[in-house]
Scaffold this motif. Structure first.
Motif, PDB file in Angstrom:
ATOM      1  N   GLY A 104       0.224  -0.820  -0.411  1.00 57.67           N
ATOM      2  CA  GLY A 104       0.164  -0.015  -0.324  1.00 57.67           C
ATOM      3  C   GLY A 104       0.474   1.493  -0.047  1.00 57.67           C
ATOM      4  N   LEU A 105      -0.032   2.256   0.204  1.00 48.96           N
ATOM      5  CA  LEU A 105       0.373   4.051  -0.119  1.00 48.96           C
ATOM      6  C   LEU A 105       1.322   3.995   1.792  1.00 48.96           C
ATOM      7  CD1 LEU A 105       1.604   6.658  -0.593  1.00 48.96           C
ATOM      8  CD2 LEU A 105      -0.791   6.761  -0.672  1.00 48.96           C
ATOM      9  N   VAL A 106       2.465   4.893   1.837  1.00 48.31           N
ATOM     10  CA  VAL A 106       2.119   4.593   3.333  1.00 48.31           C
ATOM     11  C   VAL A 106       3.260   6.333   3.766  1.00 48.31           C
ATOM     12  CG1 VAL A 106       4.864   3.627   3.772  1.00 48.31           C
ATOM     13  CG2 VAL A 106       3.560   4.052   5.776  1.00 48.31           C
ATOM     14  N   GLN A 107       3.231   6.633   4.351  1.00 45.78           N
ATOM     15  CA  GLN A 107       4.314   8.112   4.536  1.00 45.78           C
ATOM     16  C   GLN A 107       5.566   7.905   5.030  1.00 45.78           C
ATOM     17  OE1 GLN A 107       2.582  11.187   6.770  1.00 45.78           O
ATOM     18  NE2 GLN A 107       1.610  12.176   5.273  1.00 45.78           N
ATOM     19  N   ALA A 108       6.347   8.396   4.490  1.00 40.82           N
ATOM     20  CA  ALA A 108       8.524   8.004   4.602  1.00 40.82           C
ATOM     21  C   ALA A 108       8.003   8.367   6.438  1.00 40.82           C
ATOM     22  CB  ALA A 108       9.199   9.221   4.309  1.00 40.82           C
ATOM     23  N   GLY A 109       8.652   7.032   7.401  1.00 38.13           N
ATOM     24  CA  GLY A 109       9.106   6.412   8.709  1.00 38.13           C
ATOM     25  C   GLY A 109       7.353   5.962   9.000  1.00 38.13           C
ATOM     26  N   GLY A 110       6.798   5.497   8.473  1.00 38.35           N
ATOM     27  CA  GLY A 110       5.645   4.308   8.552  1.00 38.35           C
ATOM     28  C   GLY A 110       6.360   2.676   8.323  1.00 38.35           C
ATOM     29  N   SER A 111       4.378   2.915   8.651  1.00 40.72           N
ATOM     30  CA  SER A 111       5.585   0.465   8.703  1.00 40.72           C
ATOM     31  C   SER A 111       4.224   0.213   7.884  1.00 40.72           C
ATOM     32  CB  SER A 111       5.029   0.214  10.159  1.00 40.72           C
ATOM     33  OG  SER A 111       5.652   0.608  11.262  1.00 40.72           O
ATOM     34  N   LEU A 112       4.224  -1.113   7.548  1.00 38.01           N
ATOM     35  CA  LEU A 112       4.103  -1.965   6.564  1.00 38.01           C
ATOM     36  C   LEU A 112       4.096  -3.013   7.142  1.00 38.01           C
ATOM     37  CD1 LEU A 112       3.640  -0.139   3.069  1.00 38.01           C
ATOM     38  CD2 LEU A 112       1.893  -0.862   4.582  1.00 38.01           C
ATOM     39  N   ARG A 113       3.022  -3.770   6.450  1.00 38.24           N
ATOM     40  CA  ARG A 113       3.834  -5.863   6.692  1.00 38.24           C
ATOM     41  C   ARG A 113       3.316  -6.672   5.811  1.00 38.24           C
ATOM     42  NH1 ARG A 113       0.408  -9.800  11.266  1.00 38.24           N
ATOM     43  NH2 ARG A 113       3.010 -11.404  11.898  1.00 38.24           N
ATOM     44  N   LEU A 114       4.207  -7.191   5.187  1.00 39.39           N
ATOM     45  CA  LEU A 114       3.607  -8.085   4.042  1.00 39.39           C
ATOM     46  C   LEU A 114       3.583  -9.256   5.031  1.00 39.39           C
ATOM     47  CD1 LEU A 114       6.348  -7.196   1.131  1.00 39.39           C
ATOM     48  CD2 LEU A 114       3.718  -5.643   1.990  1.00 39.39           C
ATOM     49  N   SER A 115       2.463 -10.399   3.965  1.00 40.61           N
ATOM     50  CA  SER A 115       2.120 -11.294   4.116  1.00 40.61           C
ATOM     51  C   SER A 115       2.372 -12.397   2.972  1.00 40.61           C
ATOM     52  CB  SER A 115       0.848 -11.745   5.024  1.00 40.61           C
ATOM     53  OG  SER A 115       0.886 -10.951   5.943  1.00 40.61           O
ATOM     54  N   CYS A 116       2.348 -13.931   2.694  1.00 41.09           N
ATOM     55  CA  CYS A 116       2.654 -14.350   1.477  1.00 41.09           C
ATOM     56  C   CYS A 116       2.097 -15.642   2.243  1.00 41.09           C
ATOM     57  CB  CYS A 116       4.285 -14.177   1.215  1.00 41.09           C
ATOM     58  SG  CYS A 116       3.657 -15.987  -0.466  1.00 41.09           S
ATOM     59  N   ALA A 117       1.198 -16.534   2.212  1.00 43.90           N
ATOM     60  CA  ALA A 117       0.056 -17.714   1.977  1.00 43.90           C
ATOM     61  C   ALA A 117       0.810 -18.789   0.678  1.00 43.90           C
ATOM     62  CB  ALA A 117      -0.726 -17.308   2.730  1.00 43.90           C
ATOM     63  N   ALA A 118       1.479 -19.738   1.502  1.00 45.81           N
ATOM     64  CA  ALA A 118       1.066 -20.685   0.188  1.00 45.81           C
ATOM     65  C   ALA A 118       0.370 -21.513   0.484  1.00 45.81           C
ATOM     66  CB  ALA A 118       3.177 -21.047  -0.146  1.00 45.81           C
ATOM     67  N   SER A 119       0.354 -22.520  -0.289  1.00 50.53           N
ATOM     68  CA  SER A 119      -1.031 -23.568  -0.508  1.00 50.53           C
ATOM     69  C   SER A 119      -1.173 -24.438  -1.787  1.00 50.53           C
ATOM     70  CB  SER A 119      -2.784 -22.405  -0.289  1.00 50.53           C
ATOM     71  OG  SER A 119      -2.997 -22.206  -1.745  1.00 50.53           O
ATOM     72  N   GLY A 120      -1.768 -25.441  -1.187  1.00 50.20           N
ATOM     73  CA  GLY A 120      -1.862 -26.152  -2.577  1.00 50.20           C
ATOM     74  C   GLY A 120      -0.395 -28.066  -2.208  1.00 50.20           C
ATOM     75  N   SER A 121      -0.380 -28.425  -3.146  1.00 47.99           N
ATOM     76  CA  SER A 121       0.868 -29.032  -3.012  1.00 47.99           C
ATOM     77  C   SER A 121       1.499 -29.654  -2.232  1.00 47.99           C
ATOM     78  CB  SER A 121       0.848 -30.396  -4.027  1.00 47.99           C
ATOM     79  OG  SER A 121       0.943 -31.521  -4.345  1.00 47.99           O
TER      80      SER A 121
END
Length: 120
Positions: free
Chosen positions: A10-27
């Protein structure tokens, strides 16, 4: 097959925080190394951080002390906590996972990417 679903950009101002997630599914038989890479406009894709199945961590010098990678093996998910964001962190962030599938092939998978924009 294995599917990866990324979220948290997303969009965030300098000094801010974000948390990314990546979920795997399947075989999936087991998850091996997991990581995050990024590609800024006009630049090559570069490593941000990786975490092995044993928990060993590796970070790009540019993000050390600001970003933290972690994983939840029960959820087949890798996270990237990004603090003190800078405009130069603006990029599309891709997760990458090395999976041992149920057919015992070891395959590298890439997510489709999530855009992080840091405004000054």
């Amino acid at each position: 097959q294995v599917q990866l679903v990324e979220s948290g950009g997303g969009l965030v101002q300098a000094g801010g925080s974000l948390r990314l997630s990546c979920a795997a599914s399947g075989s999936i038989f087991s998850m091996n190394a997991m990581g995050w890479y990024r590609q800024a406009p006009g630049k090559q894709r570069e490593l941000v951080a990786t975490i092995t199945s044993g928990g060993s961590l590796n970070y790009a010098d540019s993000v050390k002390g600001r970003f933290t990678i972690s994983r939840d093996n029960a959820k087949n998910t890798v996270y990237l906590q990004m603090n003190a964001l800078k405009p130069e962190d603006t990029a599309v962030y891709y997760c990458n996972v090395r999976v041992t599938r149920r057919d015992f092939y070891v395959v590298n998978y890439w997510g489709k990417g999530t855009l992080v924009t840091v405004s000054s």
